[in-house]
Design an enzyme around this catalytic site. Structure first.
Site, PDB file in Angstrom:
ATOM      1  N   LEU A   1       0.841  -1.205   0.000  1.00 61.77           N
ATOM      2  CA  LEU A   1       0.000   0.000   0.000  1.00 61.77           C
ATOM      3  C   LEU A   1       0.876   1.255   0.000  1.00 61.77           C
ATOM      4  CD1 LEU A   1      -2.569  -1.310   2.632  1.00 61.77           C
ATOM      5  CD2 LEU A   1      -2.851  -1.226   0.143  1.00 61.77           C
ATOM      6  N   PRO A   2       0.286   2.419  -0.319  1.00 61.81           N
ATOM      7  CA  PRO A   2       1.116   3.622  -0.471  1.00 61.81           C
ATOM      8  C   PRO A   2       1.854   4.076   0.797  1.00 61.81           C
ATOM      9  CG  PRO A   2      -1.018   3.929  -1.544  1.00 61.81           C
ATOM     10  CD  PRO A   2      -1.103   2.648  -0.768  1.00 61.81           C
TER      11      PRO A   2
ATOM     12  N   THR B   1       6.306   0.874   2.000  1.00 61.21           N
ATOM     13  CA  THR B   1       7.300   1.676   2.713  1.00 61.21           C
ATOM     14  C   THR B   1       6.544   2.620   3.635  1.00 61.21           C
ATOM     15  OG1 THR B   1       8.763   1.626   0.799  1.00 61.21           O
ATOM     16  CG2 THR B   1       9.237   3.278   2.486  1.00 61.21           C
TER      17      THR B   1
ATOM     18  N   LYS C   1      15.109   0.852   4.720  1.00 58.98           N
ATOM     19  CA  LYS C   1      14.507   1.336   3.460  1.00 58.98           C
ATOM     20  C   LYS C   1      14.558   2.864   3.357  1.00 58.98           C
ATOM     21  CE  LYS C   1      11.878   1.627  -0.207  1.00 58.98           C
ATOM     22  NZ  LYS C   1      12.451   1.422  -1.526  1.00 58.98           N
TER      23      LYS C   1
ATOM     24  N   LYS D   1       7.179  11.238   0.236  1.00 55.85           N
ATOM     25  CA  LYS D   1       6.781  10.577   1.498  1.00 55.85           C
ATOM     26  C   LYS D   1       7.998   9.939   2.172  1.00 55.85           C
ATOM     27  CE  LYS D   1       5.825   6.519   0.903  1.00 55.85           C
ATOM     28  NZ  LYS D   1       5.752   5.074   0.808  1.00 55.85           N
TER      29      LYS D   1
HETATM   30  P1  NAD Z   1       0.783   2.623  -6.346  1.00 55.39           P
HETATM   31  O1  NAD Z   1       0.168   3.923  -5.980  1.00 55.39           O
HETATM   32  O2  NAD Z   1       1.069   2.311  -7.775  1.00 55.39           O
HETATM   33  O3  NAD Z   1      -0.124   1.414  -5.770  1.00 55.39           O
HETATM   34  C1  NAD Z   1      -0.762   1.417  -4.531  1.00 55.39           C
HETATM   35  C2  NAD Z   1      -2.054   0.610  -4.689  1.00 55.39           C
HETATM   36  O4  NAD Z   1      -2.680   0.463  -3.413  1.00 55.39           O
HETATM   37  C3  NAD Z   1      -3.085   1.299  -5.607  1.00 55.39           C
HETATM   38  O5  NAD Z   1      -3.455   0.403  -6.639  1.00 55.39           O
HETATM   39  C4  NAD Z   1      -4.237   1.636  -4.660  1.00 55.39           C
HETATM   40  O6  NAD Z   1      -5.518   1.555  -5.298  1.00 55.39           O
HETATM   41  C5  NAD Z   1      -4.083   0.550  -3.609  1.00 55.39           C
HETATM   42  N1  NAD Z   1      -4.724   0.840  -2.322  1.00 55.39           N
HETATM   43  C6  NAD Z   1      -4.618   1.946  -1.544  1.00 55.39           C
HETATM   44  N2  NAD Z   1      -5.329   1.803  -0.406  1.00 55.39           N
HETATM   45  C7  NAD Z   1      -5.902   0.565  -0.469  1.00 55.39           C
HETATM   46  C8  NAD Z   1      -6.739  -0.177   0.413  1.00 55.39           C
HETATM   47  N3  NAD Z   1      -7.163   0.316   1.576  1.00 55.39           N
HETATM   48  N4  NAD Z   1      -7.137  -1.413   0.027  1.00 55.39           N
HETATM   49  C9  NAD Z   1      -6.736  -1.927  -1.157  1.00 55.39           C
HETATM   50  N5  NAD Z   1      -5.927  -1.278  -2.035  1.00 55.39           N
HETATM   51  C10 NAD Z   1      -5.530  -0.051  -1.685  1.00 55.39           C
HETATM   52  O7  NAD Z   1       2.104   2.506  -5.464  1.00 55.39           O
HETATM   53  P2  NAD Z   1       3.393   1.575  -5.738  1.00 55.39           P
HETATM   54  O8  NAD Z   1       4.340   2.318  -6.617  1.00 55.39           O
HETATM   55  O9  NAD Z   1       2.939   0.206  -6.090  1.00 55.39           O
HETATM   56  O10 NAD Z   1       4.049   1.606  -4.272  1.00 55.39           O
HETATM   57  C11 NAD Z   1       3.522   0.839  -3.192  1.00 55.39           C
HETATM   58  C12 NAD Z   1       4.486   0.934  -2.018  1.00 55.39           C
HETATM   59  O11 NAD Z   1       5.770   0.445  -2.424  1.00 55.39           O
HETATM   60  C13 NAD Z   1       4.716   2.368  -1.516  1.00 55.39           C
HETATM   61  O12 NAD Z   1       4.849   2.358  -0.113  1.00 55.39           O
HETATM   62  C14 NAD Z   1       6.023   2.774  -2.191  1.00 55.39           C
HETATM   63  O13 NAD Z   1       6.710   3.764  -1.457  1.00 55.39           O
HETATM   64  C15 NAD Z   1       6.759   1.444  -2.217  1.00 55.39           C
HETATM   65  N6  NAD Z   1       7.756   1.275  -3.289  1.00 55.39           N
HETATM   66  C16 NAD Z   1       7.501   1.657  -4.576  1.00 55.39           C
HETATM   67  C17 NAD Z   1       8.481   1.469  -5.571  1.00 55.39           C
HETATM   68  C18 NAD Z   1       8.239   1.861  -7.013  1.00 55.39           C
HETATM   69  O14 NAD Z   1       9.219   1.863  -7.796  1.00 55.39           O
HETATM   70  N7  NAD Z   1       7.025   2.191  -7.418  1.00 55.39           N
HETATM   71  C19 NAD Z   1       9.697   0.872  -5.228  1.00 55.39           C
HETATM   72  C20 NAD Z   1       9.923   0.467  -3.916  1.00 55.39           C
HETATM   73  C21 NAD Z   1       8.942   0.662  -2.956  1.00 55.39           C
END
Ligand code: NAD
Length: 298
Positions: A65-66, A99, A174, A249
């Site tokens: 999740l975000p 994260t 992280k 964030k």
């Molecule tokens: P994203 O915004 O693409 O995806 C997050 C998903 O969570 C969305 O599809 C959203 O609809 C869903 N969501 C939110 N609240 C929800 C709930 N209550 N129930 C069900 N679904 C819900 O984000 P991302 O890029 O996939 O990143 C996710 C996490 O991973 C974050 O914490 C980010 O910091 C971390 N991260 C991202 C990357 C990257 O390259 N994108 C790399 C490492 C870590």
């Protein structure tokens, strides 16, 4: 084969869930976005109607999740609504790869422990490319036995698994890594913009720096200048990848931690301010490498 509930199917969670499905597991998925769920169903996963529905019969739950508030609201509940912990069976393993603040991981883990549930933090590095290829790096906060339980699943999504310490330690590792990444992306962008302003070819300059003392991950795999790396978000209009707001964030989490521990992180603080300005200018949803636009003559 294990029944796994996967909640949060965005840029990272989507491909991670696909890799668990490809490994032969029964994957039950839920996301607030119907499109995200549909993509997983096309890969053979089972759609759940809610997070509560997804965890029914699951031995393992993975969340991606975000931010902290999403993880806390999901597991512990919000505005009087019960949290997901009350729907998860005793002895289930919960792996949170989002994260978030270490303190939030510890708070959820404490409540999970009281309910007889194993909750560990396992944030990742490696970007969307690593999520698709199954080569992510996991930084795990858990007991040794919890980590052993999680390994067979983490190995299907990642290539490197590190035991950072007890619950919350994965998150601390992280945010240290992402503070460095945020700084490196700004520095890399500045250097390329300076070279281009002087008539250098960004591809040639990037290759020179990649093989010189300025070499880093952004130059290696995630060049911020369009057209240098075909697979990088910069070459795809900065769509997908790692959103500027997510980097903002993480840099905020690093600064909060630095204040608590009285650490000196001047470049981390400056990088946070730069990404904040970039986000306020309307680029929060674009990949974080688009920060080069703030630093380059248009
Ligand atoms: P994203 O915004 O693409 O995806 C997050 C998903 O969570 C969305 O599809 C959203 O609809 C869903 N969501 C939110 N609240 C929800 C709930 N209550 N129930 C069900 N679904 C819900 O984000 P991302 O890029 O996939 O990143 C996710 C996490 O991973 C974050 O914490 C980010 O910091 C971390 N991260 C991202 C990357 C990257 O390259 N994108 C790399 C490492 C870590």
């Amino acid at each position: 084969m294990t029944t796994i509930a996967f909640i949060g199917l965005g840029n990272m969670g989507g491909p991670m869930a696909i890799n668990l499905k490809k490994a032969g597991h029964d994957v039950r998925v839920f996301d607030l976005s119907k499109d995200a769920v549909a993509k997983l169903v096309a890969e053979g996963a089972t759609a759940a109607f809610s997070a509560q529905d997804a965890v029914q019969g699951a031995k393992v739950v993975v969340t991606m999740l975000p931010a902290s508030q999403h993880v806390e609201a999901l597991f512990l509940g919000k505005d009087g609504a019960p949290g997901l912990l009350s729907a998860i069976a005793k002895d289930t393993l919960v792996i949170d790869s989002s994260t978030i603040a270490a303190a939030t991981s510890q708070k959820v883990a404490k409540a999970a422990d009281a309910a007889g549930i194993d909750f560990i933090d396992a944030p990742v590095s490696g970007g969307t490319g690593g999520a698709i290829a199954g080569t992510l790096t996991f930084m795990v906060g858990a007991t040794a036995s919890q980590l052993e339980r999680a390994k067979p699943y983490l190995e299907k999504m990642g290539a490197n698994i590190f035991h950072a310490g007890t619950v919350g330690a994965g998150q601390t590792a992280k945010i240290c890594n992402n503070m460095l990444l945020g700084i490196l992306m700004v520095g890399t962008s500045e250097a390329i913009a300076l070279g281009v302003a002087n008539g250098l070819d960004p591809k040639v300059l990037s290759e020179i720096m990649r093989r010189s003392s300025g070499g880093n991950w952004a130059l290696e795999k995630y060049n911020p200048f369009p057209g240098v790396h075909e697979a990088a978000p910069a070459s795809k209009g900065y769509v997908g990848g790692f959103g500027t707001d997510l980097m903002l964030k993480d840099l905020g989490l690093a600064q909060e931690n630095a204040i608590q521990t009285q650490s000196s992180t001047p470049l981390g603080g400056m990088a946070r301010a730069i990404y904040a300005a970039h986000s306020i200018a309307g680029n929060g949803k674009e990949d974080f490498s688009s920060v080069i636009k703030l630093l380059q003559k248009q």
